[in-house]
Design a protein around this motif. Structure first.
Motif, PDB file in Angstrom:
ATOM      1  N   ARG A  76      -4.396  23.441  43.546  1.00 43.96           N
ATOM      2  CA  ARG A  76      -4.769  22.559  42.436  1.00 43.96           C
ATOM      3  C   ARG A  76      -5.105  21.175  42.961  1.00 43.96           C
ATOM      4  NH1 ARG A  76      -0.561  23.079  39.547  1.00 43.96           N
ATOM      5  NH2 ARG A  76      -1.354  24.626  38.066  1.00 43.96           N
ATOM      6  N   VAL A 115     -11.544  21.324  34.975  1.00 44.04           N
ATOM      7  CA  VAL A 115     -11.227  22.737  34.761  1.00 44.04           C
ATOM      8  C   VAL A 115     -10.102  22.766  33.744  1.00 44.04           C
ATOM      9  CG1 VAL A 115     -10.504  24.896  35.826  1.00 44.04           C
ATOM     10  CG2 VAL A 115     -11.888  23.263  37.138  1.00 44.04           C
ATOM     11  N   ALA A 166     -11.048  27.323  41.318  1.00 37.64           N
ATOM     12  CA  ALA A 166     -10.019  27.395  40.272  1.00 37.64           C
ATOM     13  C   ALA A 166      -9.429  28.791  40.165  1.00 37.64           C
ATOM     14  CB  ALA A 166     -10.627  26.974  38.931  1.00 37.64           C
TER      15      ALA A 166
END
Length: 469
Positions: free
Chosen positions: A72, A92, A51
């Motif tokens: 992503r 996330v 992330a």
């Protein structure tokens, strides 16, 4: 004693096993959960590293750039694959609660609960603390969160929400193994306690049995000193030494009585002869010389009875299978003329009954009992002799209709030299029943007395129907 000592040992051993098993079970549960938590922390750290690149694009923070979208999507695929394989919800989320990527797609950050608490703690740049312990009977979920840090600031938080079913199953399995081990240890401890109490108390049981045998008249009985703790072996040795001393003292007493009775018979016989010769020189019918001769003959009878008693206490019984009914019928027939001469009716009910007895001893005992019954039964009354068998004992019951005895006298009948104050003028030395009782006890028999209603006495001569150990 064993029934009191064994439960105490079992309770103590159970308490020790519980004191060891409960902390061990708690430790197993904590270790299993800690393993899962560490595994989740590693997973969240890996997702946090992925992330971290999502939020950075060529030095320009642009969430809409192509490279950011690609990263992503890569993070989303990783989370989806993670959820598909392990069934663990993971996501996330930006500090603004906006999802960066999450799986499953319908899972969002809740407004409250464990997931929200873990998220808030990680937002403060702190990895979530160890969650509360999950026990096998609880259906809680395990939440672990890790911060995503860029340039020292928390920009997002990775959250995993794991089901605890497999972990609870492993904890329960570990507990079952511990329980099986505890049960096996308890069985082993019970077996050891049984052996230990048996080893410790066996000499006590032998000592108790030997004491009972000595109290019953078997003075030769002794305790084996080979087994048991040293203290009990010393006690057994001391008991045997005491029994030897008691037997020696009793033997000396018996020998003294026998020797004294035997040695006094000759001087007494000579004295009686001289008294009789002296009587010829006195006027015929002299009351004093007649009284002296009567007392002399009575003293001679007492000496004979004492000698018989000493021999009876020392003699070994010649036990054999005996027809008690036939023997009792024979003694009834032998005493019938004496009873008839006194005006007493002597009747017998003597069915055939076998027992383990010395015929001579039993005959002597019956003679003594029937003699007393006939002697103290008034003219015109009857004496009944009945043979019965009950379980392991055969009995001859002699019942008379005489004056009987009081409760206090009943407890003393059969004692040496004891005679009721109401019967002092009746011929006898007071040793006949004592001799009979001693002879019967040598063969496992007994002689007991009871009241007969409305008046009289019941004497019961009992002998075992099988050999005694």
């Amino acid at each position: 004693m064993r029934t009191r000592l064994l439960p105490l040992l079992i309770v103590l051993m159970a308490a020790v096993l519980l004191a060891l098993g409960v902390p061990l079970a708690i430790s197993v549960a904590g270790a299993e959960q800690q393993r899962v938590v560490v595994d989740r922390i590693d997973d969240t750290a890996r997702f946090a590293a992925l992330a971290q690149f999502v939020t950075v694009s060529s030095g320009v923070d642009d969430p809409t750039s192509a490279s950011t979208n690609e990263r992503r999507e890569t993070l989303g695929r990783e989370l989806a694959s993670y959820y598909d394989v392990y069934g663990i919800r993971a996501g996330v989320f930006y500090t603004t609660d906006t999802p960066m990527a999450h799986a499953p797609r319908d899972w969002y950050l809740p407004a409250s609960g464990e997931v929200r608490d873990a998220f808030e703690e990680a937002s403060l740049s702190r990895r979530s603390h160890d969650p509360r312990q999950v026990w096998p009977w609880q259906r809680n979920r395990l939440v672990v969160a890790s911060p995503v840090i860029r340039d020292g600031d928390v920009v997002a938080v990775v959250v995993t929400d794991s089901p605890t079913g497999p972990m609870r199953s492993r904890i329960l399995h570990g507990w079952l193994v511990i329980g099986a081990g505890e049960a096996a240890a308890m069985l082993l401890a019970i077996g050891a306690a049984l052996r230990l109490t048996g080893w410790v108390l066996r000499p006590v049981r032998v000592l108790d049995a030997t004491t009972h045998e000595i109290a019953s008249g078997r003075l030769k009985s002794r305790v084996a000193v080979a087994g048991g703790p040293p203290e009990l072996r010393r006690l057994a040795g001391a008991f045997n030494e005491m029994a030897d001393n008691v037997e020696d003292v009793l033997e000396q007493q018996r020998a003294f009585v026998a020797d004294a009775s035997h040695q006094l018979r000759n001087p007494l016989a000579a004295l009686l002869l001289r008294i009789e010769l002296l009587g010829y020189e006195l006027p015929e019918g002299n009351e004093e010389i007649a009284s002296v001769q009567h007392e002399g003959r009575r003293l001679a009878q007492v000496l004979d009875d004492l000698l018989d008693l000493a021999l009876a206490e020392h003699a070994e019984a010649d036990l054999r299978v005996t027809d008690i009914g036939a023997l009792a019928a024979e003694r009834v027939a032998a005493w019938a003329p004496t009873a008839k001469a006194k005006g007493v009716r002597l009747v017998g009910d003597c069915p055939p009954t076998t027992a383990w007895a010395d015929p001579v001893t039993l005959s002597s005992a019956l003679d003594a009992v029937i003699d007393n019954a006939v002697k103290f039964t008034p003219e015109g009354e009857s004496v009944e002799v009945t043979v019965t068998a009950d379980g392991g004992t055969s009995s001859v019951v002699v019942t008379d209709n005489g004056p009987g005895l009081t409760d206090e006298e009943l407890t003393r009948v059969g004692d040496r030299f004891w005679r009721s104050g109401r019967h002092q003028n009746v011929k006898g030395s007071g040793l006949g029943l004592s001799i009979s009782r001693a002879l019967l006890a040598a063969g496992g028999g007994s002689l007991s007395y009871a009241h007969h209603e409305p008046s009289g006495l019941t004497a019961t001569v009992s002998v075992p129907r099988s050999p005694t150990s």
